[in-house]
Motif scaffolding. Structure first.
Motif, short mmCIF file in Angstrom:
data_model
loop_
_atom_site.label_atom_id
_atom_site.label_comp_id
_atom_site.label_asym_id
_atom_site.label_seq_id
_atom_site.Cartn_x
_atom_site.Cartn_y
_atom_site.Cartn_z
N GLY A 387 0.82 -1.21 0.00
CA GLY A 387 0.00 0.00 0.00
C GLY A 387 0.84 1.25 0.00
O GLY A 387 0.56 2.20 -0.74
N ARG A 388 1.88 1.27 0.83
CA ARG A 388 2.74 2.46 0.88
C ARG A 388 3.50 2.63 -0.44
O ARG A 388 3.70 3.77 -0.90
CB ARG A 388 3.72 2.33 2.04
N SER A 389 3.93 1.53 -1.03
CA SER A 389 4.62 1.62 -2.32
C SER A 389 3.68 2.19 -3.39
O SER A 389 4.09 3.02 -4.21
CB SER A 389 5.11 0.24 -2.75
N ALA A 390 2.41 1.76 -3.36
CA ALA A 390 1.45 2.24 -4.35
C ALA A 390 1.18 3.73 -4.19
O ALA A 390 1.22 4.49 -5.16
CB ALA A 390 0.15 1.45 -4.23
N VAL A 391 0.91 4.16 -2.96
CA VAL A 391 0.61 5.58 -2.72
C VAL A 391 1.82 6.44 -3.07
O VAL A 391 1.68 7.50 -3.70
CB VAL A 391 0.17 5.80 -1.27
N GLY A 392 3.00 6.00 -2.68
CA GLY A 392 4.20 6.76 -3.01
C GLY A 392 4.43 6.87 -4.50
O GLY A 392 4.81 7.92 -5.02
#
Length: 603
Positions: A387-392
């Motif tokens: 999730g963090r990779s996607a948002v970033g």
């Protein structure tokens, strides 16, 4: 074999996966053949594939065929509305010309898509050959749209394979994959011909390779060819590389010695050990970046030495400070949903279809953000990393896309969200892992097939809405305004003696406006009204109706030069030449550039 056993074990998992692919292909194929007109750059992409189909590499000097140029001028962008007037086809203001006229005067339009490598177009061209032999579809558009369904199979299959690697329930994976299929950007890149159809498989390939490297099942060097191939397929897939780097950085294990523990008293051996340790831990991210850089260089060499012809320059406004600043503003201040089309969706008119589509897009987008924020911490850690990779990558990818385009002297529309489609596998993984875990914790007795059923119902609602959507040219706020202006003239003319229109007259407009007769109840619609516009009827039926207009029951014809297509132009020319002109007026409510309306009565 382990993957096959995993799919077979939990309740016919392999069958669920196959049914998911079949359902996805059926839905996308329905949209492809149901929606008229051309998508964004669709004619240019088809021209590129057609060149390969003929055995030639594409050239910067390539032009569309006369038939494709005619379709582009008369029908283009019928499925993409303008922001100011949703549903109005923004490209239809082009003068509509027949294929014969275009061929005679050499007016073919340039394609401007030769810069791309054949990675997308060659499979499309080969598939189109097969479709062309076994079907009687329109060779300009429909043949290629059906051929392009191979990329729907590839995309959905890659998402399900990712779910297998993450050990997500097949039913939950099916629901997530179909939710993505129902998103507007997926439809735009798969139901219509667009090389962004490779974006999601490219993101899956990088993510799965990164996971293999992190689990020591593959060497870090494997990331280099994968990153190279993804970037070479299309340079705008850079968001996949950003998401992969962020994922790899978050997964780094802490080292025995930290940089802050080093000082002036540390030995050279300690410094050397820390440098080697850091370099080793960062090797995977280095190979991702190296693959991206190598592919960028290879792409430039491809442009310079392999692609013939003279590349057209960017339009001057792309280079203007105002244009660049506006794009930068959008990239810096927004977080864009890769699944949601940046403009209005005009191939679905009924609101219930758009609501169903919006719910699917928002579920994946909001779900990714919730997982990235760690609001549900009892789930698997991998979901949070994804999730963090996607948002970033949604944010940094937009900025990097803008920066690379600006460096070449152009600009990339920061709200062109389909360029962020490579991030979708990371969104899919984050949301599906969390959904599977939540389902097991809170509703274990409810079959997970229920979730897939809900998504299928949403896709069914969209399909019904698409089927109920009339021809976009007669189904948007612009043509309603046009009909209102014509109705005002008709009603005023009916109220005065000696007007052009008498009570009970059969009135026809070119182009035809079906909503006029509700606004002007004093006139009658033609007996063959449906034949003039009904989108479910064949184009041949429309052509015959307009050809026989002079012999019909029509008493009055109101003509404008605005938004007419081939057979309408021919019919209007005959009316102007043979019927008696009665009135002409310039509408004030439709803008100063709108052509005058002319009224003709039967002689």
């Amino acid at each position: 074999m382990a993957g096959l056993r995993y799919l077979l074990r939990p309740r016919w998992g392999l069958l669920v996966a196959l049914l998911t692919v079949v359902f996805a292909v059926g839905y996308v194929g329905f949209v492809a053949l149901q929606v008229p007109g051309l998508g964004v750059d669709e004619s240019a992409h088809i021209t590129h594939a057609e060149r390969l189909r003929q055995g030639h590499l594409a050239s910067h000097d390539d032009v569309m065929s006369p038939g494709m140029t005619s379709a582009w001028r008369c029908e283009r962008y019928r499925l993409l509305g303008s922001t100011a007037d949703p549903g109005y086809p923004i490209g239809s203001r082009k003068e509509c010309l027949s294929a014969e006229f275009i061929s005679e005067f050499d007016l073919q339009s340039p394609s401007h898509q030769a810069q791309h490598t054949p990675i997308y177009y060659l499979p499309l061209a080969l598939s189109a050959k097969v479709v062309d032999k076994v079907t009687n579809l329109d060779p300009f558009v429909d043949t290629y749209r059906v051929a392009g369904l191979i990329f729907t199979v590839l995309t959905v299959g890659s998402l399900l394979w990712l779910a297998r690697a993450l050990k997500v329930s097949p039913w939950v994976a099916a629901a997530g994959a179909l939710a993505i299929v129902g998103a507007s950007n997926f439809t735009m890149s798969h139901a219509f011909i667009n090389n962004d159809a490779l974006a999601i498989p490219g993101g899956v390939a990088l993510l799965l390779t990164a996971r293999r490297v992190l689990s020591n099942r593959s060497p870090a060097l494997l990331l280099f060819p994968v990153a190279f191939a993804v970037a070479l397929a299309k340079p705008t897939f850079i968001a996949a590389h950003v998401a992969t780097v962020l994922y790899l950085l978050q997964a780094l294990e802490p080292s025995d010695l930290r940089w802050r523990d080093l000082n002036r008293t540390s030995t050279k051996a300690q410094w050397s050990k820390q440098v080697r340790s850091t370099a080793g831990r960062l090797r995977p991210t280095f190979f991702v970046g190296a693959g991206l850089v190598a592919a960028t260089i290879a792409f430039q060499l491809w442009l310079q030495f392999a692609v013939r012809g003279t590349r057209s320059e960017f339009a001057s406004f792309y280079k203007s400070r105002l244009f660049q600043a506006d794009f930068l503003k959008g990239a810096l201040n927004s977080l864009h949903n890769p699944l949601s089309l940046e403009g209005p969706v005009s191939w679905i008119d009924p609101s219930y279809g758009l609501v169903a589509m919006s719910v699917l897009e928002a579920a994946m987008f909001v779900g990714t953000i919730v997982v990235a924020l760690g609001l549900y911490r009892k789930g698997r850690r991998d979901a949070t990393l994804l999730g963090r990779s996607a948002v970033g990558a949604m944010y940094l990818g937009s900025l990097l896309l803008f920066a690379t385009a600006a460096a070449r002297g152009g600009a990339v529309l920061s709200t062109n969200t389909r360029y962020l489609l490579p991030v979708v596998p990371f969104m899919f993984g984050a949301v599906m892992l969390t959904t599977d875990d939540l389902w097991n914790r809170f509703v274990p007795r409810l079959p997970k097939a229920t979730l897939a059923g809900v998504v299928i119902l949403a896709l069914g609602v969209q399909a019904v809405a698409i089927d109920a959507t009339p021809n976009p040219r007669n189904n948007n706020s612009w043509t309603r305004r046009q009909a209102g202006v014509v109705a005002s003239f008709v009603n005023e003319d009916l109220a005065k003696p000696g007007g052009c229109v008498e009570p009970g007259d059969t009135v026809m407009t070119i182009p035809y406006m079906p909503m006029l007769y509700q606004m002007a109840p004093g006139i009658r619609r033609p007996d063959r009204a449906d034949a003039y516009w009904e989108p479910t009827m064949s184009q041949k039926s429309h052509q015959e109706a307009f050809k026989d207009l002079a012999d019909s029951d029509v008493d009055v014809v109101i003509v404008t030069d605005y938004l007419r297509i081939g057979y309408e132009r021919t019919a209007a020319a005959r009316v102007v030449a043979e019927w008696t002109g009665c009135a002409a007026w310039q509408p004030q409510d439709l803008g100063p550039v709108h052509r005058p309306y002319q009224v003709f009565v039967r002689p």
